[in-house]
Design a protein around this motif. Structure first.
Motif, PDB file in Angstrom:
ATOM      1  N   PHE A  38       0.837  -1.200   0.000  1.00  0.00           N
ATOM      2  CA  PHE A  38       0.000   0.000   0.000  1.00  0.00           C
ATOM      3  C   PHE A  38       0.872   1.251   0.000  1.00  0.00           C
ATOM      4  O   PHE A  38       2.024   1.233   0.442  1.00  0.00           O
ATOM      5  CB  PHE A  38      -0.958   0.016   1.197  1.00  0.00           C
ATOM      6  N   GLU A  39       0.313   2.325  -0.509  1.00  0.00           N
ATOM      7  CA  GLU A  39       0.968   3.626  -0.455  1.00  0.00           C
ATOM      8  C   GLU A  39      -0.085   4.689  -0.201  1.00  0.00           C
ATOM      9  O   GLU A  39      -1.271   4.498  -0.500  1.00  0.00           O
ATOM     10  CB  GLU A  39       1.746   3.918  -1.731  1.00  0.00           C
ATOM     11  N   ILE A  51      -3.888   0.380  -3.032  1.00  0.00           N
ATOM     12  CA  ILE A  51      -3.516  -0.985  -2.713  1.00  0.00           C
ATOM     13  C   ILE A  51      -3.005  -1.650  -3.986  1.00  0.00           C
ATOM     14  O   ILE A  51      -3.724  -1.715  -4.987  1.00  0.00           O
ATOM     15  CB  ILE A  51      -4.715  -1.801  -2.167  1.00  0.00           C
ATOM     16  N   ARG A  52      -1.772  -2.115  -3.969  1.00  0.00           N
ATOM     17  CA  ARG A  52      -1.229  -2.806  -5.135  1.00  0.00           C
ATOM     18  C   ARG A  52      -1.804  -4.212  -5.234  1.00  0.00           C
ATOM     19  O   ARG A  52      -2.072  -4.860  -4.222  1.00  0.00           O
ATOM     20  CB  ARG A  52       0.298  -2.891  -5.043  1.00  0.00           C
ATOM     21  N   ASN A  53      -1.971  -4.665  -6.458  1.00  0.00           N
ATOM     22  CA  ASN A  53      -2.403  -6.046  -6.686  1.00  0.00           C
ATOM     23  C   ASN A  53      -1.212  -6.955  -6.369  1.00  0.00           C
ATOM     24  O   ASN A  53      -0.198  -6.908  -7.055  1.00  0.00           O
ATOM     25  CB  ASN A  53      -2.822  -6.219  -8.140  1.00  0.00           C
ATOM     26  N   CYS A 178      -7.430  -5.921   2.664  1.00  0.00           N
ATOM     27  CA  CYS A 178      -6.174  -5.939   3.408  1.00  0.00           C
ATOM     28  C   CYS A 178      -5.308  -7.089   2.892  1.00  0.00           C
ATOM     29  O   CYS A 178      -5.509  -8.243   3.267  1.00  0.00           O
ATOM     30  CB  CYS A 178      -6.447  -6.106   4.892  1.00  0.00           C
ATOM     31  N   ALA A 179      -4.352  -6.750   2.052  1.00  0.00           N
ATOM     32  CA  ALA A 179      -3.494  -7.765   1.433  1.00  0.00           C
ATOM     33  C   ALA A 179      -2.207  -7.958   2.216  1.00  0.00           C
ATOM     34  O   ALA A 179      -1.167  -8.304   1.652  1.00  0.00           O
ATOM     35  CB  ALA A 179      -3.194  -7.376  -0.009  1.00  0.00           C
ATOM     36  N   ASP A 180      -2.263  -7.755   3.516  1.00  0.00           N
ATOM     37  CA  ASP A 180      -1.060  -7.833   4.344  1.00  0.00           C
ATOM     38  C   ASP A 180      -0.393  -9.190   4.297  1.00  0.00           C
ATOM     39  O   ASP A 180       0.832  -9.302   4.367  1.00  0.00           O
ATOM     40  CB  ASP A 180      -1.394  -7.453   5.791  1.00  0.00           C
TER      41      ASP A 180
END
Length: 371
Positions: A38-39, A51-53, A178-180
């Motif tokens: 994320f940025e 959110i980046r893929n 949330c791709a954490d």
């Protein structure tokens, strides 16, 4: 559609495509130190979160436009999902999302969860029992009607490759993806506490939490560099037809590296899990020195049970040498704590693999498996 859909407060899924000076400008960058997923850019009247893929980092998965709920929505905005902050009513699909809000002291904003049986947080368990928090069922197929009736302002969830959200994705409630778990490093994943904080205007609290975690993690990592040898490590066990192990570019693989061991699949480049056959695992990891297993059961996992469950388990050196360590996630808060506090797990692992470096340390999650 249920008319309560249109009562969702202070939230809209507006995509604005009007080009203007504000959208073309570059906002103030929010410094993200480890996380790659994320940025954040801050503008005068809103905050833009991208959110980046994680499966194609040249693409974006989501764009959120965060606007203070007490201010007017600017007339011109970039394309994205508008979210009025701080959020006051949210649905959290899993334990990781609940833990983040608990750390931020915003857990009282949760009005619904999925699969509460797996969320080992007293506030959530008590809320489900007394009816202040609604269990919406399975995360793969939540009760959409009940979800809409909650008038939730957002849903905290984890995205999966090539898996959509079905009716949930069409009900008008913003999905905060949330791709954490796809981060490549433990501190990268832990830094997502700062992502969560943006939706509750708790950036300072999140920065303090993360700073403490970072310092503790790096101290233990440095300690592990003093290890005189690096044993080999196998993890997990056969579940159904496959044996899933962390990919070599996953945050878990990097955590094992920081703990001073040679993880068997460390050369692999996948960030997610690898589905393998038991025969493949035995061929590659049959001589591994250590074996770590997580499970969830009311009764302890034993060597005898493992052999009874699957005879091939007894052919691994770690089984023969009684060098298996287990964590019963039904009894220890592994999934609630580890994503945000990898330093605690790292201490466990260093004390197991290199006990001479941490004499007298009592493990938090893992213990030697019993006969």
């Amino acid at each position: 559609m249920n008319k309560s859909l249109f009562l969702i407060p202070l939230i809209s899924l507006v995509s604005c495509g009007v080009a203007n000076r504000q959208t073309e400008a570059v906002g103030d960058k929010y410094h993200v130190k480890y996380a790659k997923g994320f940025e954040v850019e801050s503008f005068e009247n809103y905050t833009l979160v991208k959110i980046r893929n994680p499966w194609d980092t040249t693409l974006l998965l989501q764009k959120y436009i965060l606007i203070d709920r007490n201010k007017e929505v600017p007339s011109h905005l970039p394309a994205g999902t508008i979210v009025r902050t701080p959020l006051e009513r949210v649905v959290a699909y899993g334990s990781t999302h609940c833990s983040a809000l608990d750390e931020l002291e915003k857990i009282q904003q949760i009005v619904g969860v999925c699969e509460s049986r797996y969320i080992d947080i007293p506030y959530i368990q008590n809320g489900v029992k007394n009816g202040t928090i609604l269990d919406l069922g399975e995360a793969t197929a939540p009760d959409v009607e009940k979800l809409i009736e909650l008038n939730a302002e957002a849903i905290m969830t984890s995205p999966f490759q090539n898996v959509g959200y079905g009716r949930v994705g069409k009900c008008g409630i913003p999905l905060i993806e949330c791709a954490d778990y796809m981060e490549a490093t433990p501190l990268g994943r832990a830094e997502w506490i700062r992502f969560h904080a943006l939706f509750y205007q708790e950036e300072k609290r999140a920065d303090s939490i993360f700073s403490e975690t970072e310092s503790a993690y790096l101290n233990v990592k440095d300690l592990a560099l003093n290890a005189k040898h690096r044993p080999t490590l196998l993890t997990e066990r056969k579940n159904g037809p496959s044996w899933y192990v962390p990919g070599g570019n996953s945050y878990m693989a990097n955590l094992y590296k920081d703990a001073g061991v040679h993880y068997i699949w460390e050369e692999n480049q996948e960030a997610g899990s690898l589905p393998l056959s038991a025969e493949e695992v035995l061929d590659k990891a049959g001589e591994a020195d250590f074996w770590l297993i997580k499970y969830n059961s009311k009764s302890p996992l034993t060597y005898g049970q493992m052999k009874d469950d699957y005879a091939l388990n007894a052919q691994f050196d770690a089984w023969k040498n009684r060098n298996i360590y287990v964590a019963n996630t039904g009894e220890v808060p592994f999934y609630e704590e580890m994503p945000l506090h990898p330093d605690r797990l790292l201490k466990d692992l260093v004390s197991i693999f290199h006990p001479e470096l941490m004499p007298g340390y009592e493990t938090r999650y893992f213990s030697k498996m019993k006969e």
